[in-house]
Design an enzyme around this catalytic site. Structure first.
Site, short mmCIF file in Angstrom:
data_model
loop_
_atom_site.label_atom_id
_atom_site.label_comp_id
_atom_site.label_asym_id
_atom_site.label_seq_id
_atom_site.Cartn_x
_atom_site.Cartn_y
_atom_site.Cartn_z
N MET A 81 0.82 -1.21 0.00
CA MET A 81 0.00 0.00 0.00
C MET A 81 0.86 1.26 0.00
SD MET A 81 -2.99 -1.03 2.73
CE MET A 81 -3.98 0.43 2.37
N HIS A 82 0.25 2.37 -0.41
CA HIS A 82 0.74 3.74 -0.20
C HIS A 82 1.92 4.16 -1.08
CE1 HIS A 82 -1.71 3.23 3.33
NE2 HIS A 82 -0.81 2.52 3.99
N ASP A 239 -2.76 -4.95 0.04
CA ASP A 239 -2.31 -6.23 0.58
C ASP A 239 -3.10 -6.68 1.81
OD1 ASP A 239 -1.19 -4.29 2.23
OD2 ASP A 239 0.88 -4.92 1.90
#
Length: 497
Positions: A81-82, A239
């Protein structure tokens, strides 16, 4: 035979898991890549390395599965992520991806929260932390203006890989929620947040459901990969959302506890009420129309790794854990707080540091080891307590995955401290299972994820709370919660010195 491929684009490697449409695991393959650390606190990767890893995995699976090249029907993704990927007008990568575990953006986070924090939480349901995407964007704007001026597209890692495969720009809601740019209520990019930080919404990709069909693998890429037939590509998920799906977390009575380097407690949310202070992370789920809450312990398994490398580097993990079963609950009055890298939930404090409290001359290595396991689990209980108070939450059982699911003593300890039934998976295959399930539901083989989980997910063992131990641990937990308040000023002073 028709195959489905679940692809997990992780922080250290890309994993592919091949399933039949009835949920049988056929084969797996993985390919590693490196972190790039230009300076302390920075963490980056070259997006082209993800493509190379994907190609390696496909080639390896074609060697392992005779008819894979002609019978692969669809694939989908799980992804870290991110992490920020920036492309120019020619779709070329402008700089290395800035990863989720990069902490260069402390100043940007502080500025966001001081000037816009309440509005941000009201729109995104999350506070600004170094891991999220928005602070990374602001860092690039402030420190690499020449690069920012060339940006035409912003993607996350799995979205970039999917773009390479299909030529389509998309982002699913579960990953978009982790950018801090999504209005989580209306499931659209927020005009207000984009305007506040002078971000052109045109660089943000179209939004889709995780089970959304994006397109087929491009003919030239298909040929490069040696695939004989068209392969459908589905959007995929962040995820943690994919891991939850792959663990069978499809109803609000079942949650997930994941103990890897960090630790996660996750539960489905029936609505967006609660969490007004942003102590939990609240994201859109891979399951259409639903959400999940998540609390994080920054150094879960990392704390145990630290203890072993410092005091038992010549031992295997099994040897290092020997004797903990002979230590009574509460580790003979020894307590540990796992703040060796700061703490996330519920304190969001990068300055706090770990403590052993109550050391006396009788404590030996098994006492210290058990105290670390208990401290990690107490920290996860901090998150679970907040989740349990959320409106509509009714978590009665937790699926334990990761390193915390590999030791029977620790599993029973989790049941006793968290006072929940703990379940383990028959085959733990990580987020790539959830990615494969997303493709299976997207293809229409299953009406919903609950039906799909009945085929793809099998459970192995159950650990029930021991009532006597629950009572003992509750007393210790009340003491544990006081340690943060009594050590935070000391930790800050030590760091300043």
């Amino acid at each position: 035979m028709k195959y489905i491929l679940g692809v997990d684009l992780g922080t250290s490697s890309l994993k592919g898991s091949v399933y039949t449409v009835d949920g049988s695991l056929v084969e797996t393959s993985s390919s590693a890549y490196d972190l790039i650390i230009p300076q302390k606190g920075f963490s980056e990767q070259n997006p082209h390395d993800w493509i190379d890893a994907f190609i390696n995995v496909i080639y390896d699976l074609e060697k392992k599965i005779e008819d894979f090249d002609k019978d692969l029907e669809a694939l989908s993704f799980s992804g870290q992520m991110h992490s920020l990927v920036l492309l120019d007008q020619n779709n070329q990568v402008l700089r290395n991806a800035i990863l989720w575990n990069d902490v260069r953006t402390t100043r940007q986070c502080k500025k966001i929260m001081e000037n816009y924090g309440n509005d941000l939480v009201n729109i995104s349901k999350n506070i600004a932390l170094e891991g999220f995407t928005l602070p990374k964007i602001l860092w690039v704007k402030e420190n690499e203006a020449d690069i920012w001026d060339k940006v035409k597209h912003m993607l996350l890692p799995k979205d970039y890989l999917r773009y390479w495969l299909t030529g389509k720009y998309n982002m699913d809601y579960s990953d978009a929620a982790g950018t801090l740019l999504l209005d989580i209520y209306i499931k659209e990019w927020s005009d207000e947040i984009a305007n506040q930080f002078e971000i052109d919404k045109n660089i943000l990709p179209p939004l889709v459901e995780s089970i959304g069909y994006v397109g087929d693998i491009l003919p030239d890429i298909q040929a490069k990969l040696g695939l004989k037939n068209k392969v459908k590509v589905y959007a995929g998920a962040a995820d943690n959302a994919a891991s939850a799906v792959g663990s069978g977390i499809t109803t609000n009575d079942k949650g997930m506890i994941s103990i890897g380097t960090s630790g996660v407690v996750l539960a489905n949310k029936v609505n967006l009420t609660g969490n007004e202070d942003g102590k939990l992370h609240t994201f859109n789920h891979a399951i259409p129309g639903s959400y999940y809450s998540m609390g994080v312990t920054l150094a879960a398994g990392k704390s145990l790794d630290w203890l072993k490398s410092t005091f038992g580097s010549n031992m295997t993990f099994d040897e290092f854990l020997e004797g903990i079963e002979n230590v009574s609950p509460g580790s003979e009055g020894l307590m540990f707080t796992p703040y060796i890298q700061g703490e996330r939930t519920p304190y969001n404090d990068s300055s706090i540091r770990a403590s052993f409290v109550g050391i006396d001359i009788s404590h030996d290595l098994p006492c210290f080891t058990r105290a670390v396991l208990e401290g990690i689990t107490f920290s996860l209980k901090d998150s679970l307590e907040i989740i349990d108070k959320e409106p509509g939450e009714d978590v009665s059982q937790l699926v334990s995955v990761g390193g915390g699911a590999k030791n029977k003593i620790w599993l029973q300890l989790q049941a006793d401290i968290l006072n929940k039934k703990i379940i383990t998976l028959e085959i733990e295959n990580g987020p790539s299972t959830g990615a494969a399930m997303i493709a299976a539901v997207g293809l229409g083989y299953y009406e919903n994820f609950g039906e799909c989980a009945n085929k793809f997910v099998n459970y192995k063992e159950e650990y029930q709370p021991n009532p006597q131990n629950v009572q003992v641990y509750e007393k210790y937990y009340q003491v544990y919660k006081t340690i943060y308040q009594n050590t935070k000023a000391i930790s800050k002073e030590l760091l300043e010195i």
